[in-house]
Design a protein around this motif. Structure first.
Motif, PDB file in Angstrom:
ATOM      1  N   GLY A 128      56.452 103.570  51.764  1.00 11.06           N
ATOM      2  CA  GLY A 128      55.818 102.573  52.637  1.00 11.06           C
ATOM      3  C   GLY A 128      54.441 102.116  52.195  1.00 11.06           C
ATOM      4  N   PHE A 129      54.009 102.448  50.979  1.00  8.70           N
ATOM      5  CA  PHE A 129      52.687 101.990  50.530  1.00  8.70           C
ATOM      6  C   PHE A 129      52.735 100.500  50.206  1.00  8.70           C
ATOM      7  CE2 PHE A 129      51.816 106.432  50.277  1.00  8.70           C
ATOM      8  CZ  PHE A 129      50.477 106.491  50.626  1.00  8.70           C
ATOM      9  N   THR A 130      51.861  99.745  50.854  1.00  7.38           N
ATOM     10  CA  THR A 130      51.857  98.285  50.660  1.00  7.38           C
ATOM     11  C   THR A 130      50.575  97.831  49.972  1.00  7.38           C
ATOM     12  OG1 THR A 130      50.936  98.088  52.878  1.00  7.38           O
ATOM     13  CG2 THR A 130      53.320  97.776  52.654  1.00  7.38           C
ATOM     14  N   ASN A 131      49.766  98.778  49.521  1.00  2.68           N
ATOM     15  CA  ASN A 131      48.527  98.441  48.824  1.00  2.68           C
ATOM     16  C   ASN A 131      48.380  99.405  47.644  1.00  2.68           C
ATOM     17  OD1 ASN A 131      46.001  97.687  48.017  1.00  2.68           O
ATOM     18  ND2 ASN A 131      44.972  98.082  49.972  1.00  2.68           N
ATOM     19  N   ILE A 132      48.845  98.944  46.479  1.00  6.22           N
ATOM     20  CA  ILE A 132      48.852  99.826  45.301  1.00  6.22           C
ATOM     21  C   ILE A 132      48.028  99.206  44.174  1.00  6.22           C
ATOM     22  CG2 ILE A 132      50.283 100.949  43.536  1.00  6.22           C
ATOM     23  CD1 ILE A 132      52.549 101.135  45.502  1.00  6.22           C
ATOM     24  N   ASN A 133      47.138 100.017  43.633  1.00  3.25           N
ATOM     25  CA  ASN A 133      46.393  99.614  42.435  1.00  3.25           C
ATOM     26  C   ASN A 133      47.018 100.304  41.225  1.00  3.25           C
ATOM     27  OD1 ASN A 133      44.165  98.875  40.590  1.00  3.25           O
ATOM     28  ND2 ASN A 133      43.719 101.067  40.697  1.00  3.25           N
ATOM     29  N   ILE A 134      47.011  99.587  40.098  1.00  2.00           N
ATOM     30  CA  ILE A 134      47.430 100.216  38.838  1.00  2.00           C
ATOM     31  C   ILE A 134      46.255 100.135  37.863  1.00  2.00           C
ATOM     32  CG2 ILE A 134      49.057 100.118  36.906  1.00  2.00           C
ATOM     33  CD1 ILE A 134      51.097  98.876  38.817  1.00  2.00           C
ATOM     34  N   ASP A 135      45.863 101.292  37.325  1.00  2.00           N
ATOM     35  CA  ASP A 135      44.773 101.344  36.339  1.00  2.00           C
ATOM     36  C   ASP A 135      45.329 101.135  34.944  1.00  2.00           C
ATOM     37  OD1 ASP A 135      42.583 101.847  37.925  1.00  2.00           O
ATOM     38  OD2 ASP A 135      42.748 104.029  37.771  1.00  2.00           O
ATOM     39  N   LEU A 136      44.726 100.213  34.218  1.00  4.90           N
ATOM     40  CA  LEU A 136      45.138  99.958  32.831  1.00  4.90           C
ATOM     41  C   LEU A 136      43.926 100.063  31.917  1.00  4.90           C
ATOM     42  CD1 LEU A 136      47.419  96.805  33.272  1.00  4.90           C
ATOM     43  CD2 LEU A 136      48.129  99.199  33.031  1.00  4.90           C
ATOM     44  N   MET A 137      44.208 100.300  30.647  1.00  9.48           N
ATOM     45  CA  MET A 137      43.121 100.399  29.671  1.00  9.48           C
ATOM     46  C   MET A 137      43.522  99.671  28.391  1.00  9.48           C
ATOM     47  SD  MET A 137      41.027 103.891  29.540  1.00  9.48           S
ATOM     48  CE  MET A 137      42.149 104.726  28.578  1.00  9.48           C
ATOM     49  N   SER A 138      42.613  98.808  27.903  1.00 10.94           N
ATOM     50  CA  SER A 138      42.905  98.075  26.663  1.00 10.94           C
ATOM     51  C   SER A 138      42.017  98.601  25.539  1.00 10.94           C
ATOM     52  CB  SER A 138      42.663  96.581  26.870  1.00 10.94           C
ATOM     53  OG  SER A 138      41.322  96.363  27.221  1.00 10.94           O
ATOM     54  N   ALA A 139      42.219  98.017  24.344  1.00 15.27           N
ATOM     55  CA  ALA A 139      41.466  98.414  23.140  1.00 15.27           C
ATOM     56  C   ALA A 139      41.750  99.868  22.771  1.00 15.27           C
ATOM     57  CB  ALA A 139      39.961  98.173  23.324  1.00 15.27           C
ATOM     58  N   LEU A 140      43.026 100.249  22.859  1.00 18.20           N
ATOM     59  CA  LEU A 140      43.435 101.625  22.560  1.00 18.20           C
ATOM     60  C   LEU A 140      43.734 101.775  21.066  1.00 18.20           C
ATOM     61  CD1 LEU A 140      45.918 102.153  25.534  1.00 18.20           C
ATOM     62  CD2 LEU A 140      43.450 102.504  25.457  1.00 18.20           C
ATOM     63  N   PRO A 141      43.728 103.003  20.552  1.00 20.83           N
ATOM     64  CA  PRO A 141      44.036 103.205  19.127  1.00 20.83           C
ATOM     65  C   PRO A 141      45.387 102.579  18.777  1.00 20.83           C
ATOM     66  CG  PRO A 141      43.378 105.268  20.161  1.00 20.83           C
ATOM     67  CD  PRO A 141      43.462 104.270  21.259  1.00 20.83           C
ATOM     68  N   GLY A 142      45.390 101.811  17.724  1.00 15.79           N
ATOM     69  CA  GLY A 142      46.643 101.212  17.239  1.00 15.79           C
ATOM     70  C   GLY A 142      47.149 100.050  18.077  1.00 15.79           C
ATOM     71  N   GLN A 143      46.453  99.718  19.156  1.00 16.65           N
ATOM     72  CA  GLN A 143      46.954  98.651  20.038  1.00 16.65           C
ATOM     73  C   GLN A 143      46.646  97.275  19.456  1.00 16.65           C
ATOM     74  OE1 GLN A 143      44.963  98.157  23.918  1.00 16.65           O
ATOM     75  NE2 GLN A 143      46.962  98.355  24.876  1.00 16.65           N
ATOM     76  N   ASP A 144      47.606  96.344  19.606  1.00 15.93           N
ATOM     77  CA  ASP A 144      47.316  94.957  19.228  1.00 15.93           C
ATOM     78  C   ASP A 144      47.536  94.064  20.453  1.00 15.93           C
ATOM     79  OD1 ASP A 144      50.040  94.745  19.460  1.00 15.93           O
ATOM     80  OD2 ASP A 144      50.408  94.759  17.300  1.00 15.93           O
ATOM     81  N   VAL A 145      47.257  92.781  20.267  1.00 16.42           N
ATOM     82  CA  VAL A 145      47.337  91.869  21.409  1.00 16.42           C
ATOM     83  C   VAL A 145      48.762  91.837  21.963  1.00 16.42           C
ATOM     84  CG1 VAL A 145      47.081  89.450  22.123  1.00 16.42           C
ATOM     85  CG2 VAL A 145      45.397  90.478  20.611  1.00 16.42           C
ATOM     86  N   HIS A 146      49.727  91.933  21.062  1.00 20.07           N
ATOM     87  CA  HIS A 146      51.124  91.865  21.504  1.00 20.07           C
ATOM     88  C   HIS A 146      51.464  93.046  22.433  1.00 20.07           C
ATOM     89  CE1 HIS A 146      55.384  91.132  21.446  1.00 20.07           C
ATOM     90  NE2 HIS A 146      55.566  92.406  21.121  1.00 20.07           N
TER      91      HIS A 146
END
Ligand code: SF4
Length: 410
Positions: free
Chosen positions: A154-172
């Protein structure tokens, strides 16, 4: 009597395992310590509440660490004490940070019964390889199960934490993470760039000294398990971080994709559907007083800033029925320091800071105090002024650390 607004922050320092980039006050501990800790926390709640009889609580935030690691009965006990000791608004926003792999239906039901109405899920990436590099305990699939379970509960207010610029990560791959997460239709997304913090395994691999051929990595000496030691050593073989311009590209892509899905950016790294901006954080950024309870928790109350001891052994040994027994480095903020905070924190929000609010709070005209700085940054295209508001431009957001540091008064 008009009661003052108060926000509560409650720190749960335990994690299943330490992530390789993390410098928060968090660690793995045997389960028997959880109960001992929560009992102390309850003691602190009773001890501190007497000083806040003239307040009403508008928001509560359980952060960590991994608050969802606690068994359901301890969460029930914690909330029993909170409701007994504080006047909590009927419509208070109550958030718990939860990590995939630690959420059960039983826990989620207890959260709902306790009045928790906002769940903040730490995902970071939808790519299992990236999650592994970060030292996270979960896969994307584990996250999906937790997310679906939370909706079922029944949770109707959910946040998701994300992180960019990670090792090996590209824009795709960042785009793929964003797309997968947006398809789930959460109400809120926090998207920060990875920061390499000192005294973490990531600092040994990516910190300032790591490129020096004479540098000898000093991995932490006391890992809790052999698996943790292996995970920490493997950090040294991680692929490089994306270049600065790729990081900025990711940031701009984030803004575009979020806007296309109806999210508005209300702070440099925070996006929400209308009506779902995090009230707790907004309170913090706009100077509402907050009381931190638990190990290392920071507070700003009655004009004083302080933090609790970060030493678990000491925290557990104190008599916390005595108000403020865990408080350390108590400091009365000067008017200048409060002005600086007003500007630093307020300018992080896309709405910016209000000159009228500045005058009401400090009895001084914002332009008398900061007129020169504002004018100079405006000329450089980093700030925009629409009286009484002053806010960062897009360019200003790109170099926000530099811009915000200009508001130091000493
Ligand atoms: S789960 Fe969060 S608090 Fe715990 S170690 Fe990982 S990043 Fe740090």
């Amino acid at each position: 009597m008009n009661k003052k607004e108060l926000e509560l922050y409650i720190h749960i320092p335990f994690c299943a395992r330490k992530c390789a980039y993390c410098d928060f006050l968090s660690f793995a501990a045997p389960e028997r310590v959880y109960e001992e800790y929560v009992n102390k926390l309850i003691e602190e709640i009773y001890g501190q509440s007497g000083n806040f009889a003239d307040t009403h609580v508008t928001t509560i935030f359980l952060g960590g660490g991994t608050p969802s690691i606690l068994p359901a009965y301890l969460m029930e006990a914690l909330f029993g004490a909170l409701y007994e000791c504080f006047e909590i608004d009927a419509d208070a926003e109550i958030t718990i940070e939860a990590n995939p792999g630690t959420l059960t239906m039983e826990k989620l039901e207890v959260y709902r019964q306790s009045g928790i109405n906002r769940l903040s899920l730490g995902l970071q990436s939808a790519d299992d390889q990236e999650l592994k590099y970060l030292g996270r305990i979960h896969s994307y699939d584990d996250f999906l199960k937790s997310y679906q379970r939370a909706r079922q509960a029944g949770f109707t207010n959910i946040n998701i934490d994300l992180m960019s610029a990670l090792p090996g990560q590209d824009v795709h791959s960042w785009k793929t993470t964003l797309r997968k997460v947006l398809m789930l239709k959460p109400e809120h997304i926090s998207a920060y760039s990875l920061i390499i913090e000192e005294k973490t395994p990531f600092y040994e691999r990516f910190g300032e000294d790591a490129a020096d051929p004479k540098h000898v990595p000093v991995l932490p000496q006391n890992p809790h398990t052999a698996a943790e030691l292996a995970a920490r050593a493997s950090v040294m073989t991680l692929p490089d971080l994306p270049e600065e311009d790729v990081d900025r590209e990711m940031y701009h892509l984030t803004k575009e994709l979020m806007a296309a899905q109806g999210f508005f950016r209300y702070e440099i790294s925070n996006y929400a559907k209308p009506g779902f901006a995090c009230r707790h954080n907004i309170g913090y950024w706009t100077g509402v007083e907050y009381l931190g309870l638990g190990l290392g928790a920071s507070s700003y109350t009655h004009g004083y800033r302080y933090h609790n001891t970060g030493d678990l052994k000491e925290y557990l040994s104190l008599n916390l029925y005595e108000a403020g027994a865990a408080a350390r480095e108590i400091e009365l903020l000067s008017v200048e320091e409060r002005m600086e905070e007003f500007m630093f924190l307020g300018l992080r929000m896309t709405g910016g800071v209000s000159g009228s609010e500045f005058l009401a709070r400090f009895g001084q005209n914002m332009w008398n105090v900061y007129g020169d700085v504002i004018e100079r940054l405006q000329k450089e295209g980093l700030l925009e002024v629409e009286i009484p508001m002053v806010r960062l431009t897009e360019l200003g957001v790109d170099v926000s650390n530099r811009v915000l540091s200009e508001f130091l008064l000493k």
